[in-house]
Design a protein around this motif. Structure first.
Motif, mmCIF file in Angstrom:
data_model
loop_
_atom_site.group_PDB
_atom_site.id
_atom_site.type_symbol
_atom_site.label_atom_id
_atom_site.label_comp_id
_atom_site.label_asym_id
_atom_site.label_seq_id
_atom_site.Cartn_x
_atom_site.Cartn_y
_atom_site.Cartn_z
ATOM 1 N N SER A 115 40.966 -2.662 2.896
ATOM 2 C CA SER A 115 41.632 -3.943 3.131
ATOM 3 C C SER A 115 42.711 -4.199 2.083
ATOM 4 C CB SER A 115 40.609 -5.082 3.131
ATOM 5 O OG SER A 115 39.835 -5.023 1.947
ATOM 6 N N ALA A 116 42.471 -3.782 0.842
ATOM 7 C CA ALA A 116 43.459 -3.991 -0.216
ATOM 8 C C ALA A 116 44.677 -3.096 0.005
ATOM 9 C CB ALA A 116 42.837 -3.717 -1.578
ATOM 10 N N LEU A 117 44.432 -1.859 0.462
ATOM 11 C CA LEU A 117 45.559 -0.957 0.745
ATOM 12 C C LEU A 117 46.428 -1.543 1.856
ATOM 13 C CD1 LEU A 117 43.768 2.512 0.646
ATOM 14 C CD2 LEU A 117 45.554 1.721 -0.913
ATOM 15 N N LEU A 118 45.776 -2.110 2.875
ATOM 16 C CA LEU A 118 46.524 -2.680 3.995
ATOM 17 C C LEU A 118 47.273 -3.940 3.565
ATOM 18 C CD1 LEU A 118 43.858 -2.151 6.784
ATOM 19 C CD2 LEU A 118 46.130 -1.099 6.703
ATOM 20 N N ALA A 119 46.642 -4.726 2.691
ATOM 21 C CA ALA A 119 47.258 -5.987 2.262
ATOM 22 C C ALA A 119 48.453 -5.735 1.350
ATOM 23 C CB ALA A 119 46.228 -6.860 1.543
ATOM 24 N N GLY A 120 48.453 -4.579 0.665
ATOM 25 C CA GLY A 120 49.492 -4.315 -0.315
ATOM 26 C C GLY A 120 50.791 -3.805 0.279
ATOM 27 N N THR A 121 50.895 -3.766 1.595
ATOM 28 C CA THR A 121 52.090 -3.198 2.206
ATOM 29 C C THR A 121 52.867 -4.276 2.958
ATOM 30 O OG1 THR A 121 52.870 -1.437 3.646
ATOM 31 C CG2 THR A 121 50.912 -2.591 4.356
ATOM 32 N N ALA A 122 54.077 -3.942 3.365
ATOM 33 C CA ALA A 122 54.836 -4.844 4.224
ATOM 34 C C ALA A 122 53.959 -5.135 5.433
ATOM 35 C CB ALA A 122 56.121 -4.174 4.670
#
Ligand SMILES: Nc1ncnc2c1ncn2[C@@H]1O[C@H](COP(=O)(O)OP(=O)(O)OP(=O)(O)O)[C@@H](O)[C@H]1O
Ligand SMILES: [Mg+2]
Length: 306
Positions: free
Chosen positions: A223-230
């Motif tokens: 979830s953090a990897l997904l949140a950290g992107t455009a």
């Protein structure tokens, strides 16, 4: 205590002539906790299988160490290996046995007797029940992969390692396989998975590490990897070339164009640029960035030392 602990693992392959060296892994460190569903991602040649071979005791690290439930995979090999069920990337099997014989023999390696009920359950869940008495060499590629999964699980290992288990596997088996592995994970088994199907990793893994040229370049909760992107992606089809000003934030695959946008305002700007250039996007969709977008960002980004 972590289920798996990789501690500064490096691996250099040396050819006999010693002229070319391949540094397959550089100081890889990470801990996988009991009960995690952990994804190990990376492009071809990133070092995923090398790391798993070292974990399995099939290959020795040049430096560093690996522990499984506290057991060193080199100095305490038997205990470490007993905790592991490994589905290898390569299809290796003995052609002379039937599916059931292969599973009984594999149980024997781990000193498990009277394993018939569990073997039947594995055959059932992996859609192999009607192949139990078939000879291994009569099976199709996807069927052989199912047997490898069953073999890895015969001794009910607490830690399950799957190296591209769904490569070449049909849609139906993928679903049955994931249903079964997810159930084992719910029951407390730790799962370490490598796959090139990023939507599988996104759906299944609570945490993900990404390897690039043998180094860990990302390690975080999914979830953090997904949140950290455009957070927004425009996707559409187009025959005309893309306006140059959009090139940096776009990915073009044949006629399919994907453009990153951080927010609604940027979506409008992109559409404005396309309109001004006379472009006519077909089948326009605006969606959330997914793990594939994150993966490509990280792999194409500047070198990061994690
Ligand atoms: N036995 C070997 N001898 C020499 N080099 C090797 C050997 N095995 C792997 N390599 C090299 O080590 C690097 C990592 O390979 P590895 O198989 O671990 O990658 P991978 O991430 O599993 O890739 P893939 O996604 O294609 O399975 C590559 O450069 C590969 O060529
Ligand atoms: Mg591999």
């Amino acid at each position: 205590m972590p289920a798996i602990s990789f501690q500064q693992v490096s691996k250099t392959y040396r050819s006999k002539s010693a002229h070319n060296e391949v540094r397959a892994l550089s100081e890889v460190s990470m801990d996988i906790e009991p009960g995690e569903f952990f994804g190990l991602l990376g492009p071809n040649g990133a070092g995923k299988t090398t790391l798993i071979s070292i974990l399995a005791g099939l290959s020795q690290a040049t430096s560093g160490r690996v522990l499984v439930h506290g057991h060193d995979v080199v100095t305490d090999y038997a205990a470490a290996r007993r905790s592991l069920g490994i589905v290898p990337q390569e299809l290796v099997f003995d052609p002379f046995f039937t599916v059931r014989e292969a599973l009984v023999i594999q149980s024997g390696y781990f000193g498990v007797r009277g394993n018939d009920a569990w073997i039947d359950e594995l055959l059932h869940h992996l859609g192999l029940a009607d192949k139990a008495n078939a000879n291994m060499r009569q099976l199709s590629g996807g069927m052989k992969r199912r047997v490898l999964v069953a073999q890895a699980l015969v001794h009910r290992p607490p830690v399950i390692v799957l190296d591209e288990p769904t490569a070449g596997v049909d849609v139906e088996l993928r679903q049955t396989l994931w249903h079964f592995i997810a159930r084992l994970n719910k029951e407390g088994h730790t799962v370490l998975l490598t796959t090139h199907y990023l939507e599988e990793a996104e759906a299944l893994c609570n945490r993900i590490a990404m390897l690039k040229q043998g180094r860990v370049v990302a390690l975080d909760r999914t979830s953090a990897l997904l949140a950290g992107t455009a957070s927004t992606m425009l996707r559409f089809k187009m025959d005309a070339p893309l306006p140059a000003s959009l090139a940096a934030q776009s990915r073009v695959t044949g006629r399919i164009v994907q453009i990153k946008a951080h927010d609604a305002h940027e979506v409008e700007t992109v559409l404005g640029v396309l309109r001004a250039a006379g472009c006519q996007p077909e089948d326009l969709e605006i969606g959330r960035a997914d793990l594939e977008d994150v993966f490509l960002d990280i792999m194409n980004g500047p070198e990061v030392k994690a």
